[in-house]
Design a protein around this motif. Structure first.
Motif, short mmCIF file in Angstrom:
data_model
loop_
_atom_site.label_atom_id
_atom_site.label_comp_id
_atom_site.label_asym_id
_atom_site.label_seq_id
_atom_site.Cartn_x
_atom_site.Cartn_y
_atom_site.Cartn_z
N ARG A 29 0.86 -1.19 0.00
CA ARG A 29 0.00 0.00 0.00
C ARG A 29 0.89 1.23 0.00
N ARG A 30 0.62 2.16 -0.92
CA ARG A 30 1.40 3.37 -1.04
C ARG A 30 0.71 4.50 -0.28
N TYR A 31 1.33 4.92 0.83
CA TYR A 31 0.81 6.00 1.66
C TYR A 31 1.58 7.29 1.36
N ILE A 32 0.87 8.38 1.27
CA ILE A 32 1.51 9.70 1.17
C ILE A 32 1.69 10.17 2.61
N LYS A 33 2.89 9.98 3.16
CA LYS A 33 3.13 10.28 4.56
C LYS A 33 3.28 11.77 4.82
N LEU A 34 3.93 12.48 3.91
CA LEU A 34 4.11 13.92 4.07
C LEU A 34 4.05 14.58 2.70
N ARG A 35 3.52 15.80 2.68
CA ARG A 35 3.63 16.64 1.49
C ARG A 35 4.72 17.67 1.77
N LEU A 36 5.54 17.90 0.78
CA LEU A 36 6.68 18.79 0.95
C LEU A 36 6.51 20.05 0.11
N PRO A 37 6.91 21.21 0.62
CA PRO A 37 7.47 21.45 1.95
C PRO A 37 6.39 21.30 3.02
N ILE A 38 6.83 20.98 4.22
CA ILE A 38 5.93 20.79 5.35
C ILE A 38 5.46 22.15 5.83
N ARG A 39 4.14 22.28 6.00
CA ARG A 39 3.56 23.53 6.50
C ARG A 39 2.53 23.21 7.58
N GLN A 40 2.54 24.00 8.64
CA GLN A 40 1.59 23.84 9.74
C GLN A 40 0.17 23.81 9.20
#
Length: 150
Positions: A25-36
């Motif tokens: 399973r392919r999870y998108i763990k973070l979108r970059l750049p990281i923003r609050q």
């Protein structure tokens, strides 16, 4: 004892996304750049409507998951070790009378995942269990905690 295969993971960064493949399973763990407060669908790359079987019970595991950066640059103590510049991601924070879906991960700069807690619990106990905690009233699901050791 003999070793047995349990799980396989793979990580990559592509198209400004940190992707982790867990058991195909392919999870998108973070979108970059990281923003609050950024939000995204971490499960967009697979069919999250398929139930997961836990203890012979099918559970709508990914129901109401929505990822969000909830903390950035915090200091966190885990297993007696302090980590600075930690980002906390809420993957799910949903609860009603019969379902709890709460998932949180913490990532440290230069290290990666240092903590994960998954609470996926279901019950059919309504009024009689109104004052009970999820640990007491849950009839199926699991609580899974993973953290860095050293």
């Amino acid at each position: 004892g003999a070793w047995t295969y349990q799980h396989s993971w793979q990580s990559m960064i592509t198209d400004n996304q940190a992707i982790r493949i867990e058991d195909n399973r392919r999870y998108i763990k973070l979108r970059l750049p990281i923003r609050q407060n950024d939000t995204w669908d971490a499960n967009a790359l697979f069919d999250d409507s398929d139930p997961i079987v836990i203890g012979n019970e099918p559970i709508d595991y990914y129901k109401n998951w929505q990822s969000q950066i909830t903390q950035m640059n915090e200091s966190v103590d885990i297993a007696g070790q302090n980590y600075n510049e930690v980002t906390t991601v809420s993957l799910a924070d949903y609860e009603n009378n019969i379902e709890l879906r709460r998932v949180e991960e913490k990532y440290a700069i230069g290290i990666g995942l240092i903590y994960r807690k998954i609470e996926v619990l279901d019950t059919q106990c309504f009024d009689a269990c109104a004052n009970e905690s999820w640990n007491e009233k849950a009839e199926s699901g699991h609580i899974y905690i993973q953290h860095i050791i050293n």
